[in-house]
Design a protein around this motif. Structure first.
Motif, PDB file in Angstrom:
ATOM      1  N   SER A   1       9.648  59.334 149.830  1.00 14.42           N
ATOM      2  CA  SER A   1      10.017  60.731 149.996  1.00 14.42           C
ATOM      3  C   SER A   1      11.510  60.990 149.958  1.00 14.42           C
ATOM      4  O   SER A   1      11.940  62.054 149.531  1.00 14.42           O
ATOM      5  N   ASN A   2      12.315  60.053 150.413  1.00 15.38           N
ATOM      6  CA  ASN A   2      13.736  60.364 150.581  1.00 15.38           C
ATOM      7  C   ASN A   2      14.618  59.172 150.228  1.00 15.38           C
ATOM      8  O   ASN A   2      15.372  58.687 151.071  1.00 15.38           O
ATOM      9  N   PRO A   3      14.560  58.665 148.997  1.00 10.19           N
ATOM     10  CA  PRO A   3      15.349  57.473 148.660  1.00 10.19           C
ATOM     11  C   PRO A   3      16.848  57.718 148.718  1.00 10.19           C
ATOM     12  O   PRO A   3      17.625  56.779 148.898  1.00 10.19           O
ATOM     13  N   ASN A   4      17.300  58.956 148.576  1.00 13.60           N
ATOM     14  CA  ASN A   4      18.730  59.246 148.578  1.00 13.60           C
ATOM     15  C   ASN A   4      19.337  59.233 149.973  1.00 13.60           C
ATOM     16  O   ASN A   4      20.544  59.431 150.130  1.00 13.60           O
ATOM     17  N   ALA A   5      18.495  59.035 150.998  1.00 14.93           N
ATOM     18  CA  ALA A   5      19.003  58.981 152.370  1.00 14.93           C
ATOM     19  C   ALA A   5      19.616  57.629 152.712  1.00 14.93           C
ATOM     20  O   ALA A   5      20.169  57.470 153.795  1.00 14.93           O
ATOM     21  N   PHE A   6      19.555  56.685 151.785  1.00 13.03           N
ATOM     22  CA  PHE A   6      19.984  55.319 152.061  1.00 13.03           C
ATOM     23  C   PHE A   6      21.080  54.908 151.083  1.00 13.03           C
ATOM     24  O   PHE A   6      21.249  55.518 150.027  1.00 13.03           O
ATOM     25  N   PRO A   7      21.839  53.861 151.413  1.00 15.18           N
ATOM     26  CA  PRO A   7      22.845  53.378 150.456  1.00 15.18           C
ATOM     27  C   PRO A   7      22.207  53.090 149.103  1.00 15.18           C
ATOM     28  O   PRO A   7      21.085  52.572 149.030  1.00 15.18           O
ATOM     29  N   PRO A   8      22.898  53.404 148.019  1.00 14.35           N
ATOM     30  CA  PRO A   8      22.289  53.276 146.694  1.00 14.35           C
ATOM     31  C   PRO A   8      22.111  51.821 146.273  1.00 14.35           C
ATOM     32  O   PRO A   8      22.751  50.912 146.814  1.00 14.35           O
ATOM     33  N   ALA A   9      21.243  51.628 145.308  1.00 22.32           N
ATOM     34  CA  ALA A   9      21.099  50.308 144.701  1.00 22.32           C
ATOM     35  C   ALA A   9      22.364  49.968 143.919  1.00 22.32           C
ATOM     36  O   ALA A   9      22.906  50.807 143.198  1.00 22.32           O
ATOM     37  N   LEU A  10      22.847  48.757 144.094  1.00 23.06           N
ATOM     38  CA  LEU A  10      23.996  48.251 143.346  1.00 23.06           C
ATOM     39  C   LEU A  10      23.492  47.306 142.256  1.00 23.06           C
ATOM     40  O   LEU A  10      22.305  47.013 142.177  1.00 23.06           O
ATOM     41  N   ALA A  11      24.402  46.829 141.438  1.00 24.34           N
ATOM     42  CA  ALA A  11      24.015  45.926 140.355  1.00 24.34           C
ATOM     43  C   ALA A  11      23.315  44.689 140.906  1.00 24.34           C
ATOM     44  O   ALA A  11      23.703  44.154 141.959  1.00 24.34           O
ATOM     45  N   HIS A  12      22.284  44.237 140.219  1.00 21.84           N
ATOM     46  CA  HIS A  12      21.586  43.014 140.634  1.00 21.84           C
ATOM     47  C   HIS A  12      20.886  42.395 139.445  1.00 21.84           C
ATOM     48  O   HIS A  12      20.721  43.012 138.385  1.00 21.84           O
ATOM     49  N   GLY A  13      20.452  41.164 139.623  1.00 24.02           N
ATOM     50  CA  GLY A  13      19.727  40.454 138.585  1.00 24.02           C
ATOM     51  C   GLY A  13      18.231  40.656 138.716  1.00 24.02           C
ATOM     52  O   GLY A  13      17.759  41.644 139.285  1.00 24.02           O
ATOM     53  N   THR A  14      17.475  39.709 138.201  1.00 20.50           N
ATOM     54  CA  THR A  14      16.022  39.768 138.271  1.00 20.50           C
ATOM     55  C   THR A  14      15.501  38.792 139.316  1.00 20.50           C
ATOM     56  O   THR A  14      16.188  37.845 139.715  1.00 20.50           O
ATOM     57  N   ILE A  15      14.287  39.029 139.743  1.00 20.10           N
ATOM     58  CA  ILE A  15      13.660  38.170 140.749  1.00 20.10           C
ATOM     59  C   ILE A  15      13.235  36.863 140.096  1.00 20.10           C
ATOM     60  O   ILE A  15      12.569  36.865 139.052  1.00 20.10           O
ATOM     61  N   GLU A  16      13.601  35.746 140.713  1.00 23.92           N
ATOM     62  CA  GLU A  16      13.260  34.436 140.176  1.00 23.92           C
ATOM     63  C   GLU A  16      12.491  33.629 141.222  1.00 23.92           C
ATOM     64  O   GLU A  16      12.855  33.610 142.400  1.00 23.92           O
ATOM     65  N   GLU A  17      11.432  32.964 140.795  1.00 24.37           N
ATOM     66  CA  GLU A  17      10.655  32.111 141.695  1.00 24.37           C
ATOM     67  C   GLU A  17      11.314  30.740 141.735  1.00 24.37           C
ATOM     68  O   GLU A  17      11.297  30.000 140.753  1.00 24.37           O
ATOM     69  N   VAL A  18      11.913  30.393 142.867  1.00 23.14           N
ATOM     70  CA  VAL A  18      12.658  29.139 142.985  1.00 23.14           C
ATOM     71  C   VAL A  18      11.789  28.017 143.544  1.00 23.14           C
ATOM     72  O   VAL A  18      12.028  26.836 143.261  1.00 23.14           O
ATOM     73  N   PHE A  19      10.803  28.374 144.354  1.00 21.86           N
ATOM     74  CA  PHE A  19       9.755  27.460 144.803  1.00 21.86           C
ATOM     75  C   PHE A  19       8.455  28.247 144.769  1.00 21.86           C
ATOM     76  O   PHE A  19       8.474  29.476 144.644  1.00 21.86           O
ATOM     77  N   THR A  20       7.329  27.580 144.900  1.00 18.21           N
ATOM     78  CA  THR A  20       6.055  28.292 144.860  1.00 18.21           C
ATOM     79  C   THR A  20       6.007  29.353 145.946  1.00 18.21           C
ATOM     80  O   THR A  20       6.183  29.060 147.144  1.00 18.21           O
TER      81      THR A  20
END
Length: 244
Positions: free
Chosen positions: A4-23
């Protein structure tokens, strides 16, 4: 899920992709922007995601953009957020609001009453079935480390343990230069600023070194694979030899 209110929080900054490092253990690296000592800083930080069945537990949260959130939601359902360190937490509220997740917080860290935080203590029944909590007892600010009993033992740390090898794409030039002189880019390191602020004593690191683990996923830097206990143990011995 509440969107409902995503703008109420600090914005998303640059990031990479999710990687599975262990199972069923995933990591994602993104940017952090802050002001410290009246100077602007930009550097990288990591979020770890542990999947337990179809549940997702987020540690050291990093707010993701819409594409990243879609990737996250394909992995499972976010049910819990864990805050291990006093110096992190910028994006916790976003995930608590979006997913109505349970919030686990080290005692002594102030949170908003509406978040209904649960105490994160060594005696707590944690939301990850094979995890236990290591709590620093001598530090001046709260800090904990999760210990997963899988793949030979995995530590999930916040600021106490770091493994920045080189600056990455999330650093600005001024932060890189300052942090090079401060010793941040040291393998299997104890976080320099955390160490200075927390003033931990050697006995905490003796207890930590006694745990059985092969790998470490830190709030900052690259994963440490296969030799984490030896690598961090050597750092502890170097930093605290005068205190032994």
């Amino acid at each position: 899920m509440n969107q409902s209110n995503p703008n109420a929080f600090p914005p998303a900054l640059a990031h990479g992709t999710i990687e599975e490092v262990f199972t069923d253990v995933f990591c994602i690296s993104g940017a952090m922007e802050t002001v410290l000592m009246d100077m602007d800083w930009r550097f990288s930080r990591n979020m770890t995601v542990v999947r337990d069945g179809d549940r997702l537990i987020l540690i050291n949260t990093v707010r993701l953009n819409d594409e990243g959130l879609a990737q996250l939601e394909r992995l499972g359902t976010v049910t819990d957020v864990i805050r291990l360190g006093a110096l992190h937490g910028r994006d916790d509220a976003f995930y608590l609001d979006r997913y109505q997740a349970s919030y686990w917080v080290m005692p002594g860290i102030k949170t908003e009453p509406e978040h209904g935080a649960r105490p994160l203590e060594p005696t707590s029944t944690l939301p990850i079935g094979d995890a236990s909590l290591f709590a620093f007892e001598t530090s001046k600010i709260p800090e904990g480390i999760l210990h997963l009993q899988r793949d030979g033992g995995i530590l999930i740390a916040c600021d106490a343990l770091q493994n920045w090898l080189t600056p990455d794409e999330h650093f600005c030039d001024s932060s890189r230069e300052r942090m090079e002189t401060m010793g941040f880019f040291t393998p299997a390191n104890v976080g320099p600023v955390w160490h200075q602020v927390a003033e931990p004593k050697a006995e905490d690191f003796h207890r930590l070194k006694a745990l059985e683990f092969k790998h470490a996923l830190c709030g900052h830097g690259e994963p440490v694979r296969n030799n984490a206990r030896e690598a961090f143990g050597a750092t502890f011995d170097r930093l605290f030899q005068q205190a032994d």
